[in-house]
Enzyme design. Sequence first.
Site, short mmCIF file in Angstrom:
data_model
loop_
_atom_site.label_atom_id
_atom_site.label_comp_id
_atom_site.label_asym_id
_atom_site.label_seq_id
_atom_site.Cartn_x
_atom_site.Cartn_y
_atom_site.Cartn_z
N GLY A 87 36.47 -26.47 50.79
CA GLY A 87 36.83 -26.17 49.41
C GLY A 87 35.70 -25.51 48.65
N ARG A 88 34.51 -25.63 49.17
CA ARG A 88 33.36 -24.99 48.50
C ARG A 88 32.40 -24.48 49.55
NH1 ARG A 88 30.33 -30.62 46.99
NH2 ARG A 88 31.38 -31.68 48.64
N LYS A 108 27.37 -23.45 51.45
CA LYS A 108 28.03 -24.54 50.72
C LYS A 108 27.77 -24.32 49.23
CE LYS A 108 28.35 -29.57 51.14
NZ LYS A 108 27.74 -30.75 51.77
N GLY A 121 34.60 -24.79 43.65
CA GLY A 121 33.98 -24.19 44.82
C GLY A 121 32.47 -24.08 44.74
N ARG A 172 23.91 -24.48 55.43
CA ARG A 172 23.91 -25.60 56.36
C ARG A 172 24.07 -25.08 57.78
NH1 ARG A 172 28.17 -30.40 55.27
NH2 ARG A 172 29.78 -28.85 55.62
N ARG A 179 35.68 -31.62 63.01
CA ARG A 179 35.70 -32.97 62.47
C ARG A 179 36.85 -33.75 63.11
NH1 ARG A 179 33.61 -31.95 57.00
NH2 ARG A 179 32.88 -29.80 57.01
N ASP A 244 37.23 -36.87 57.75
CA ASP A 244 36.86 -35.45 57.65
C ASP A 244 35.35 -35.28 57.57
OD1 ASP A 244 37.60 -36.77 55.09
OD2 ASP A 244 36.71 -34.99 54.20
N ASP A 254 27.86 -33.97 56.03
CA ASP A 254 28.34 -34.17 54.66
C ASP A 254 27.53 -35.21 53.90
OD1 ASP A 254 30.03 -32.13 54.62
OD2 ASP A 254 31.89 -33.27 54.62
#
Length: 472
Positions: A87-88, A108, A121, A172, A179, A244, A254
Amino acid sequence: MLTIPFQNSYGQLPPRFFTRQTAVPVRAPRLIRFNTDLGAELGVSAKDEAAVANVFAGNDVPPGADPLAQVYAGHQFGGFSPQLGDGRALLLGEVVDTHGQRRDIQLKGSGPTPYSRMGDGRAWLGPVLREYVVSEAMHALGLPTTRALAAVETGEPVYRETGGMPGAVLTRVAASHLRVGTFQYFAARRDIEGLRALYDYTVTRHYPQIEGPAHLLAEVIRRQARLVAGWLSVGFIHGVMNTDNTAISGETIDYGPCAFMDVYHPQQVFSSIDAHGRYAYDNQAHVIVWNMAQFATALVPLMPDQDAAIEEFTALVHAMPEQIETEWRRVFGRKIGIENASAEDAALVTDLLERMAEGRADFTNTFRGLLDGTARDQFIELDAFDKWAEDWRARIAQERDPEAVMRAANPAVIPRNHRVEQMIDAAVSGDYAPFDRLVSVLARPYEDQPEAADLRRPPEASEIVRATFCGT
Ligand code: AMP
Ligand code: MG
Protein backbone atom coordinates in the site's frame (compact mmCIF):
# COMPACT_ATOMS: atom_id res chain seq x y z
CA MET A 1 23.44 8.41 -12.97
CA LEU A 2 23.14 5.44 -10.70
CA THR A 3 23.37 1.92 -12.08
CA ILE A 4 21.67 -1.05 -10.52
CA PRO A 5 22.28 -4.43 -12.20
CA PHE A 6 18.64 -5.54 -12.20
CA GLN A 7 17.71 -9.12 -13.07
CA ASN A 8 13.99 -9.21 -12.45
CA SER A 9 11.86 -12.30 -12.07
CA TYR A 10 8.72 -11.40 -10.09
CA GLY A 11 7.35 -9.38 -13.00
CA GLN A 12 7.29 -12.56 -15.08
CA LEU A 13 4.67 -14.12 -12.83
CA PRO A 14 1.04 -13.88 -14.03
CA PRO A 15 -0.29 -10.29 -14.05
CA ARG A 16 -2.69 -10.96 -11.17
CA PHE A 17 0.32 -11.20 -8.82
CA PHE A 18 0.94 -7.44 -8.88
CA THR A 19 0.16 -4.04 -10.33
CA ARG A 20 2.83 -2.34 -12.40
CA GLN A 21 3.25 1.32 -11.65
CA THR A 22 5.85 3.96 -10.93
CA ALA A 23 6.42 5.95 -7.78
CA VAL A 24 4.76 9.32 -7.36
CA PRO A 25 7.58 11.90 -7.62
CA VAL A 26 8.35 14.06 -4.63
CA ARG A 27 9.31 17.69 -4.45
CA ALA A 28 12.84 17.86 -3.09
CA PRO A 29 14.66 14.54 -2.56
CA ARG A 30 17.59 14.78 -0.18
CA LEU A 31 19.76 11.80 0.69
CA ILE A 32 19.91 11.04 4.41
CA ARG A 33 22.07 7.98 4.13
CA PHE A 34 23.17 5.39 1.60
CA ASN A 35 24.37 2.04 2.95
CA THR A 36 27.64 1.77 1.06
CA ASP A 37 28.58 -1.73 2.29
CA LEU A 38 25.21 -3.18 1.36
CA GLY A 39 25.31 -1.29 -1.92
CA ALA A 40 28.65 -2.93 -2.75
CA GLU A 41 27.17 -6.35 -1.99
CA LEU A 42 24.35 -5.60 -4.41
CA GLY A 43 26.53 -4.08 -7.12
CA VAL A 44 24.92 -0.67 -6.59
CA SER A 45 27.49 2.05 -6.66
CA ALA A 46 26.66 5.62 -5.88
CA LYS A 47 28.91 8.51 -6.72
CA ASP A 48 26.57 11.40 -7.26
CA GLU A 49 24.47 12.05 -4.15
CA ALA A 50 21.71 13.83 -6.02
CA ALA A 51 21.33 10.90 -8.44
CA VAL A 52 21.09 8.51 -5.51
CA ALA A 53 18.48 10.68 -3.82
CA ASN A 54 16.42 10.89 -7.00
CA VAL A 55 16.41 7.14 -7.56
CA PHE A 56 15.64 6.21 -3.94
CA ALA A 57 12.93 8.86 -3.65
CA GLY A 58 11.25 7.29 -6.68
CA ASN A 59 11.72 10.36 -8.89
CA ASP A 60 14.05 8.64 -11.37
CA VAL A 61 13.36 5.13 -12.59
CA PRO A 62 16.79 3.56 -13.10
CA PRO A 63 17.37 1.54 -16.26
CA GLY A 64 16.22 -2.07 -15.87
CA ALA A 65 13.80 -1.35 -13.01
CA ASP A 66 10.31 -2.82 -13.30
CA PRO A 67 8.39 -1.10 -10.52
CA LEU A 68 5.37 -2.95 -9.20
CA ALA A 69 3.19 -3.32 -6.13
CA GLN A 70 2.66 -6.89 -4.93
CA VAL A 71 -0.70 -8.22 -3.84
CA TYR A 72 -1.15 -10.42 -0.78
CA ALA A 73 -3.65 -11.24 1.98
CA GLY A 74 -3.18 -11.92 5.66
CA HIS A 75 -4.46 -12.47 9.14
CA GLN A 76 -4.17 -9.18 10.99
CA PHE A 77 -4.50 -9.70 14.75
CA GLY A 78 -6.24 -12.96 13.98
CA GLY A 79 -8.82 -11.63 11.51
CA PHE A 80 -8.44 -12.51 7.85
CA SER A 81 -8.17 -9.79 5.20
CA PRO A 82 -8.51 -11.46 1.80
CA GLN A 83 -6.76 -8.62 0.03
CA LEU A 84 -3.88 -6.49 1.22
CA GLY A 85 -0.80 -5.57 -0.73
CA ASP A 86 1.98 -3.06 -1.02
CA GLY A 87 0.00 0.00 0.00
CA ARG A 88 2.98 2.29 0.35
CA ALA A 89 5.73 0.26 -1.27
CA LEU A 90 7.02 -0.58 -4.72
CA LEU A 91 9.36 -3.32 -5.77
CA LEU A 92 11.93 -1.65 -8.01
CA GLY A 93 13.38 -4.96 -9.10
CA GLU A 94 15.84 -7.67 -8.12
CA VAL A 95 19.60 -8.01 -8.21
CA VAL A 96 21.81 -11.04 -7.72
CA ASP A 97 24.31 -10.11 -5.02
CA THR A 98 28.02 -10.93 -4.73
CA HIS A 99 27.11 -14.18 -2.91
CA GLY A 100 24.84 -15.26 -5.75
CA GLN A 101 21.68 -14.52 -3.73
CA ARG A 102 18.72 -12.85 -5.42
CA ARG A 103 17.53 -9.81 -3.45
CA ASP A 104 14.55 -7.47 -3.82
CA ILE A 105 15.06 -3.73 -3.82
CA GLN A 106 11.89 -2.02 -2.64
CA LEU A 107 10.88 1.58 -2.01
CA LYS A 108 8.72 2.14 1.07
CA GLY A 109 6.77 5.38 1.26
CA SER A 110 6.72 5.93 -2.51
CA GLY A 111 3.08 6.90 -2.99
CA PRO A 112 -0.32 5.22 -3.20
CA THR A 113 -0.99 2.01 -5.07
CA PRO A 114 -4.20 0.09 -5.78
CA TYR A 115 -3.65 -1.57 -2.38
CA SER A 116 -3.45 1.61 -0.32
CA ARG A 117 -7.06 1.50 0.85
CA MET A 118 -7.44 4.70 2.92
CA GLY A 119 -3.69 5.31 3.25
CA ASP A 120 -1.66 7.99 1.52
CA GLY A 121 1.12 5.62 0.48
CA ARG A 122 3.65 7.73 2.31
CA ALA A 123 5.91 7.35 5.33
CA TRP A 124 7.18 10.01 7.66
CA LEU A 125 10.75 10.35 8.76
CA GLY A 126 10.29 8.63 12.15
CA PRO A 127 9.38 5.12 10.99
CA VAL A 128 11.87 5.33 8.13
CA LEU A 129 14.78 6.07 10.47
CA ARG A 130 13.49 3.55 13.01
CA GLU A 131 13.43 0.80 10.38
CA TYR A 132 16.85 1.83 9.10
CA VAL A 133 18.42 1.67 12.56
CA VAL A 134 16.62 -1.40 13.87
CA SER A 135 16.88 -3.57 10.75
CA GLU A 136 20.58 -2.82 10.38
CA ALA A 137 21.07 -3.54 14.10
CA MET A 138 19.24 -6.84 13.69
CA HIS A 139 21.59 -7.78 10.88
CA ALA A 140 24.64 -6.89 12.97
CA LEU A 141 23.22 -8.96 15.82
CA GLY A 142 23.39 -11.91 13.43
CA LEU A 143 19.68 -12.47 12.86
CA PRO A 144 18.09 -12.88 9.42
CA THR A 145 16.42 -9.64 8.39
CA THR A 146 15.55 -7.32 5.59
CA ARG A 147 18.11 -4.54 5.25
CA ALA A 148 18.12 -0.81 4.69
CA LEU A 149 19.91 0.43 1.58
CA ALA A 150 18.95 4.09 1.69
CA ALA A 151 16.86 6.72 3.42
CA VAL A 152 15.78 9.86 1.61
CA GLU A 153 13.84 12.92 2.73
CA THR A 154 11.12 13.89 0.28
CA GLY A 155 10.89 17.60 1.04
CA GLU A 156 7.13 17.16 1.43
CA PRO A 157 5.07 16.95 4.60
CA VAL A 158 3.13 13.85 5.52
CA TYR A 159 0.05 14.34 7.69
CA ARG A 160 -0.40 12.14 10.75
CA GLU A 161 -2.24 12.41 14.08
CA THR A 162 0.61 14.56 15.31
CA GLY A 163 0.25 17.01 12.40
CA GLY A 164 2.54 17.58 9.43
CA MET A 165 5.74 15.56 9.64
CA PRO A 166 8.69 15.45 7.23
CA GLY A 167 8.16 12.77 4.58
CA ALA A 168 10.77 10.12 3.78
CA VAL A 169 11.31 7.00 1.71
CA LEU A 170 13.17 3.92 2.87
CA THR A 171 14.80 1.54 0.42
CA ARG A 172 14.44 -1.96 1.78
CA VAL A 173 16.38 -4.98 0.60
CA ALA A 174 14.90 -8.44 1.18
CA ALA A 175 15.66 -12.02 0.18
CA SER A 176 12.15 -11.66 -1.23
CA HIS A 177 8.85 -10.13 -0.20
CA LEU A 178 7.00 -13.45 -0.33
CA ARG A 179 4.84 -13.68 2.75
CA VAL A 180 2.60 -16.30 4.32
CA GLY A 181 -0.10 -13.86 3.23
CA THR A 182 0.95 -14.17 -0.42
CA PHE A 183 0.05 -17.87 -0.29
CA GLN A 184 -3.14 -17.07 1.60
CA TYR A 185 -4.20 -14.64 -1.11
CA PHE A 186 -4.29 -17.31 -3.81
CA ALA A 187 -5.60 -20.05 -1.54
CA ALA A 188 -8.50 -17.88 -0.32
CA ARG A 189 -9.52 -17.18 -3.92
CA ARG A 190 -9.20 -20.86 -4.80
CA ASP A 191 -6.83 -19.78 -7.55
CA ILE A 192 -4.96 -23.06 -7.70
CA GLU A 193 -3.06 -22.12 -10.82
CA GLY A 194 -1.83 -18.95 -9.11
CA LEU A 195 -0.97 -20.90 -5.97
CA ARG A 196 1.03 -23.38 -8.01
CA ALA A 197 2.88 -20.60 -9.84
CA LEU A 198 3.70 -19.04 -6.46
CA TYR A 199 4.86 -22.37 -5.07
CA ASP A 200 7.12 -22.98 -8.08
CA TYR A 201 8.51 -19.47 -7.86
CA THR A 202 9.20 -19.84 -4.12
CA VAL A 203 10.97 -23.16 -4.55
CA THR A 204 13.14 -21.89 -7.39
CA ARG A 205 14.03 -18.74 -5.52
CA HIS A 206 14.50 -19.93 -1.95
CA TYR A 207 14.39 -23.66 -1.62
CA PRO A 208 15.69 -25.33 -4.82
CA GLN A 209 16.49 -28.55 -2.93
CA ILE A 210 13.00 -29.25 -1.63
CA GLU A 211 10.50 -31.78 -2.91
CA GLY A 212 6.85 -30.93 -2.46
CA PRO A 213 4.73 -28.60 -0.32
CA ALA A 214 5.20 -30.64 2.88
CA HIS A 215 8.93 -30.21 2.52
CA LEU A 216 8.50 -26.48 1.92
CA LEU A 217 6.35 -26.20 5.03
CA ALA A 218 8.96 -28.07 7.07
CA GLU A 219 11.74 -25.77 5.84
CA VAL A 220 9.83 -22.55 6.52
CA ILE A 221 8.93 -23.86 9.98
CA ARG A 222 12.58 -24.61 10.63
CA ARG A 223 13.71 -21.11 9.65
CA GLN A 224 10.91 -19.38 11.54
CA ALA A 225 11.57 -21.42 14.69
CA ARG A 226 15.17 -20.32 14.55
CA LEU A 227 14.25 -16.71 13.83
CA VAL A 228 11.79 -16.34 16.70
CA ALA A 229 14.20 -17.99 19.15
CA GLY A 230 16.76 -15.47 17.92
CA TRP A 231 14.37 -12.58 18.59
CA LEU A 232 13.72 -13.82 22.10
CA SER A 233 17.44 -14.10 22.72
CA VAL A 234 17.96 -10.38 22.12
CA GLY A 235 14.75 -9.20 23.78
CA PHE A 236 13.11 -8.22 20.50
CA ILE A 237 9.36 -7.72 20.21
CA HIS A 238 8.20 -7.55 16.60
CA GLY A 239 4.86 -6.04 17.51
CA VAL A 240 2.82 -6.97 14.40
CA MET A 241 3.31 -10.65 13.71
CA ASN A 242 0.44 -10.78 11.25
CA THR A 243 0.70 -13.47 8.59
CA ASP A 244 1.39 -10.79 5.98
CA ASN A 245 4.40 -9.79 8.05
CA THR A 246 5.82 -13.33 8.18
CA ALA A 247 8.34 -13.87 5.39
CA ILE A 248 8.72 -17.19 3.60
CA SER A 249 12.47 -16.56 3.47
CA GLY A 250 12.72 -16.62 7.28
CA GLU A 251 13.85 -13.01 7.48
CA THR A 252 12.51 -10.48 9.97
CA ILE A 253 10.27 -8.19 7.94
CA ASP A 254 8.07 -5.13 8.50
CA TYR A 255 9.54 -3.08 11.27
CA GLY A 256 6.57 -1.13 12.59
CA PRO A 257 5.97 -0.71 16.30
CA CYS A 258 8.79 -3.13 17.09
CA ALA A 259 11.03 -2.64 20.12
CA PHE A 260 13.75 -4.16 22.23
CA MET A 261 12.93 -4.64 25.91
CA ASP A 262 14.82 -2.78 28.58
CA VAL A 263 13.49 -4.32 31.82
CA TYR A 264 12.73 -7.99 31.30
CA HIS A 265 9.09 -8.89 31.43
CA PRO A 266 7.71 -11.91 29.54
CA GLN A 267 4.40 -10.20 28.77
CA GLN A 268 5.97 -6.94 27.60
CA VAL A 269 4.10 -5.18 24.77
CA PHE A 270 4.99 -1.84 23.20
CA SER A 271 2.74 -1.57 20.18
CA SER A 272 -0.06 0.95 20.65
CA ILE A 273 -2.36 -1.18 18.49
CA ASP A 274 -1.80 -4.46 20.37
CA ALA A 275 -4.34 -3.85 23.11
CA HIS A 276 -4.64 -7.50 24.13
CA GLY A 277 -0.98 -8.43 24.07
CA ARG A 278 -1.38 -10.90 21.22
CA TYR A 279 2.18 -10.16 20.14
CA ALA A 280 3.74 -9.79 23.59
CA TYR A 281 7.37 -10.90 23.98
CA ASP A 282 6.60 -14.41 25.23
CA ASN A 283 3.63 -14.97 22.93
CA GLN A 284 5.79 -14.69 19.83
CA ALA A 285 6.76 -18.34 20.16
CA HIS A 286 3.07 -19.31 20.10
CA VAL A 287 1.98 -16.89 17.42
CA ILE A 288 4.58 -18.10 14.96
CA VAL A 289 3.15 -21.62 15.29
CA TRP A 290 -0.32 -20.24 14.59
CA ASN A 291 1.08 -18.38 11.56
CA MET A 292 2.67 -21.58 10.29
CA ALA A 293 -0.70 -23.33 10.69
CA GLN A 294 -2.15 -20.66 8.37
CA PHE A 295 0.68 -21.26 5.93
CA ALA A 296 -0.03 -25.02 6.06
CA THR A 297 -3.72 -24.38 5.38
CA ALA A 298 -2.82 -22.30 2.33
CA LEU A 299 -0.63 -25.11 0.96
CA VAL A 300 -3.28 -27.85 1.26
CA PRO A 301 -4.99 -27.08 -2.08
CA LEU A 302 -1.72 -27.98 -3.82
CA MET A 303 -1.98 -31.57 -2.62
CA PRO A 304 -3.70 -34.34 -4.58
CA ASP A 305 -4.91 -36.11 -1.41
CA GLN A 306 -6.05 -33.27 0.83
CA ASP A 307 -7.06 -35.39 3.82
CA ALA A 308 -3.65 -37.01 3.91
CA ALA A 309 -2.06 -33.58 3.48
CA ILE A 310 -3.96 -32.12 6.41
CA GLU A 311 -2.76 -34.95 8.58
CA GLU A 312 0.84 -34.60 7.45
CA PHE A 313 0.88 -30.78 7.73
CA THR A 314 -0.77 -30.87 11.14
CA ALA A 315 1.96 -33.14 12.42
CA LEU A 316 4.61 -30.72 11.14
CA VAL A 317 2.94 -27.75 12.80
CA HIS A 318 2.47 -29.66 16.04
CA ALA A 319 6.16 -30.49 16.10
CA MET A 320 7.12 -26.82 15.85
CA PRO A 321 6.92 -25.86 19.55
CA GLU A 322 9.52 -28.49 20.30
CA GLN A 323 11.78 -27.08 17.59
CA ILE A 324 11.41 -23.62 19.05
CA GLU A 325 12.19 -25.03 22.47
CA THR A 326 15.34 -26.66 21.10
CA GLU A 327 16.43 -23.44 19.42
CA TRP A 328 15.58 -21.47 22.54
CA ARG A 329 17.66 -23.77 24.69
CA ARG A 330 20.59 -23.48 22.29
CA VAL A 331 20.59 -19.67 22.13
CA PHE A 332 19.79 -19.03 25.79
CA GLY A 333 22.27 -21.68 26.89
CA ARG A 334 24.93 -19.71 25.05
CA LYS A 335 23.81 -16.54 26.77
CA ILE A 336 24.86 -18.03 30.09
CA GLY A 337 28.02 -19.51 28.62
CA ILE A 338 26.90 -23.06 27.91
CA GLU A 339 27.26 -24.74 24.53
CA ASN A 340 24.72 -27.48 23.78
CA ALA A 341 22.61 -26.77 26.83
CA SER A 342 20.70 -29.69 28.36
CA ALA A 343 17.19 -29.62 29.80
CA GLU A 344 18.75 -29.05 33.20
CA ASP A 345 20.74 -26.11 31.83
CA ALA A 346 17.53 -24.72 30.37
CA ALA A 347 16.04 -24.79 33.86
CA LEU A 348 18.99 -22.69 35.03
CA VAL A 349 18.14 -20.13 32.34
CA THR A 350 14.46 -20.12 33.27
CA ASP A 351 15.38 -19.64 36.90
CA LEU A 352 17.47 -16.60 36.01
CA LEU A 353 14.71 -15.14 33.83
CA GLU A 354 12.19 -15.52 36.65
CA ARG A 355 14.49 -13.72 39.03
CA MET A 356 15.08 -11.02 36.40
CA ALA A 357 11.33 -10.47 35.97
CA GLU A 358 10.86 -10.22 39.71
CA GLY A 359 13.89 -8.01 40.15
CA ARG A 360 13.00 -5.76 37.18
CA ALA A 361 16.43 -6.44 35.75
CA ASP A 362 17.52 -4.98 32.45
CA PHE A 363 17.51 -7.81 29.91
CA THR A 364 20.55 -6.80 27.87
CA ASN A 365 22.70 -5.53 30.70
CA THR A 366 22.04 -8.55 32.91
CA PHE A 367 23.23 -11.03 30.30
CA ARG A 368 26.14 -8.89 29.15
CA GLY A 369 26.92 -8.23 32.81
CA LEU A 370 27.57 -11.93 33.36
CA LEU A 371 30.87 -11.27 31.63
CA ASP A 372 32.17 -8.51 33.90
CA GLY A 373 30.38 -9.09 37.18
CA THR A 374 27.88 -6.24 36.76
CA ALA A 375 24.87 -8.54 36.28
CA ARG A 376 24.04 -8.49 39.97
CA ASP A 377 23.76 -4.67 39.92
CA GLN A 378 20.66 -5.16 37.78
CA PHE A 379 18.71 -6.73 40.62
CA ILE A 380 16.76 -4.99 43.34
CA GLU A 381 17.49 -7.92 45.66
CA LEU A 382 21.13 -8.80 45.17
CA ASP A 383 20.49 -12.03 47.02
CA ALA A 384 18.22 -13.28 44.26
CA PHE A 385 21.09 -13.06 41.83
CA ASP A 386 23.74 -14.38 44.20
CA LYS A 387 21.79 -17.56 44.90
CA TRP A 388 21.39 -18.24 41.21
CA ALA A 389 24.99 -17.34 40.45
CA GLU A 390 26.33 -19.97 42.82
CA ASP A 391 24.78 -22.81 40.79
CA TRP A 392 25.66 -21.09 37.57
CA ARG A 393 29.36 -20.71 38.43
CA ALA A 394 29.56 -24.35 39.36
CA ARG A 395 27.97 -25.29 36.06
CA ILE A 396 30.12 -23.16 33.75
CA ALA A 397 33.27 -24.36 35.45
CA GLN A 398 32.76 -27.43 33.27
CA GLU A 399 32.63 -25.41 30.03
CA ARG A 400 35.66 -24.88 27.85
CA ASP A 401 35.44 -21.15 27.16
CA PRO A 402 32.19 -19.77 28.59
CA GLU A 403 33.36 -16.18 28.33
CA ALA A 404 33.88 -16.35 24.59
CA VAL A 405 30.50 -18.02 24.21
CA MET A 406 28.77 -15.32 26.26
CA ARG A 407 30.58 -12.50 24.50
CA ALA A 408 29.26 -13.73 21.16
CA ALA A 409 25.71 -14.34 22.44
CA ASN A 410 25.09 -11.24 24.57
CA PRO A 411 25.14 -7.89 22.81
CA ALA A 412 26.53 -4.94 24.74
CA VAL A 413 24.39 -2.49 22.84
CA ILE A 414 20.92 -2.73 21.31
CA PRO A 415 18.67 -0.07 19.78
CA ARG A 416 17.00 1.03 22.98
CA ASN A 417 13.62 2.61 22.48
CA HIS A 418 14.37 5.87 24.19
CA ARG A 419 17.49 6.29 22.09
CA VAL A 420 15.53 5.58 18.92
CA GLU A 421 12.90 8.13 19.92
CA GLN A 422 15.52 10.73 20.85
CA MET A 423 17.24 10.10 17.52
CA ILE A 424 13.94 10.67 15.66
CA ASP A 425 13.22 13.89 17.57
CA ALA A 426 16.68 15.19 16.72
CA ALA A 427 16.30 14.28 13.04
CA VAL A 428 12.93 16.01 12.82
CA SER A 429 14.63 19.16 13.99
CA GLY A 430 17.39 18.69 11.43
CA ASP A 431 20.09 17.05 13.53
CA TYR A 432 21.13 13.71 12.06
CA ALA A 433 24.16 13.17 14.31
CA PRO A 434 22.31 10.82 16.72
CA PHE A 435 21.05 8.77 13.74
CA ASP A 436 24.53 8.43 12.27
CA ARG A 437 25.95 7.56 15.66
CA LEU A 438 23.33 4.88 16.37
CA VAL A 439 23.91 3.32 12.98
CA SER A 440 27.66 3.15 13.46
CA VAL A 441 27.64 1.94 17.08
CA LEU A 442 24.97 -0.69 16.38
CA ALA A 443 27.03 -2.09 13.54
CA ARG A 444 29.26 -3.68 16.22
CA PRO A 445 26.81 -4.70 18.97
CA TYR A 446 29.04 -7.37 20.54
CA GLU A 447 31.94 -4.99 21.15
CA ASP A 448 32.27 -3.01 24.35
CA GLN A 449 32.81 0.39 22.69
CA PRO A 450 33.50 2.38 25.88
CA GLU A 451 32.84 5.62 24.01
CA ALA A 452 29.22 4.48 23.58
CA ALA A 453 28.54 3.70 27.26
CA ASP A 454 25.62 6.14 27.23
CA LEU A 455 23.86 3.99 24.62
CA ARG A 456 24.07 0.96 26.92
CA ARG A 457 22.38 2.73 29.80
CA PRO A 458 18.71 1.85 30.39
CA PRO A 459 16.26 4.76 30.23
CA GLU A 460 15.79 7.08 33.20
CA ALA A 461 12.20 7.15 34.43
CA SER A 462 11.57 10.29 32.37
CA GLU A 463 12.96 8.67 29.21
CA ILE A 464 10.93 5.46 29.21
CA VAL A 465 8.99 4.88 26.01
CA ARG A 466 5.80 3.00 26.83
CA ALA A 467 4.20 2.75 23.42
CA THR A 468 5.47 2.48 19.89
CA PHE A 469 3.42 3.25 16.81
CA CYS A 470 2.98 1.60 13.45
CA GLY A 471 5.05 2.80 10.57
CA THR A 472 2.12 4.52 8.93
P1 AMP B 1 2.01 -3.00 7.93
O1 AMP B 1 1.55 -2.52 9.24
O2 AMP B 1 3.25 -2.33 7.43
O3 AMP B 1 2.13 -4.48 7.84
O4 AMP B 1 0.88 -2.55 6.91
C1 AMP B 1 -0.37 -3.17 6.82
C2 AMP B 1 -1.01 -2.84 5.48
O5 AMP B 1 -1.37 -1.46 5.42
C3 AMP B 1 -0.11 -3.10 4.30
O6 AMP B 1 -0.88 -3.63 3.25
C4 AMP B 1 0.44 -1.73 3.99
O7 AMP B 1 0.82 -1.62 2.65
C5 AMP B 1 -0.75 -0.83 4.32
N1 AMP B 1 -0.34 0.52 4.70
C6 AMP B 1 0.26 0.88 5.84
N2 AMP B 1 0.53 2.19 5.88
C7 AMP B 1 0.07 2.70 4.72
C8 AMP B 1 0.03 4.01 4.14
N3 AMP B 1 0.53 5.09 4.76
N4 AMP B 1 -0.53 4.15 2.91
C9 AMP B 1 -1.04 3.09 2.28
N5 AMP B 1 -1.05 1.84 2.76
C10 AMP B 1 -0.49 1.63 3.96
MG1 MG C 1 3.16 -5.42 6.51
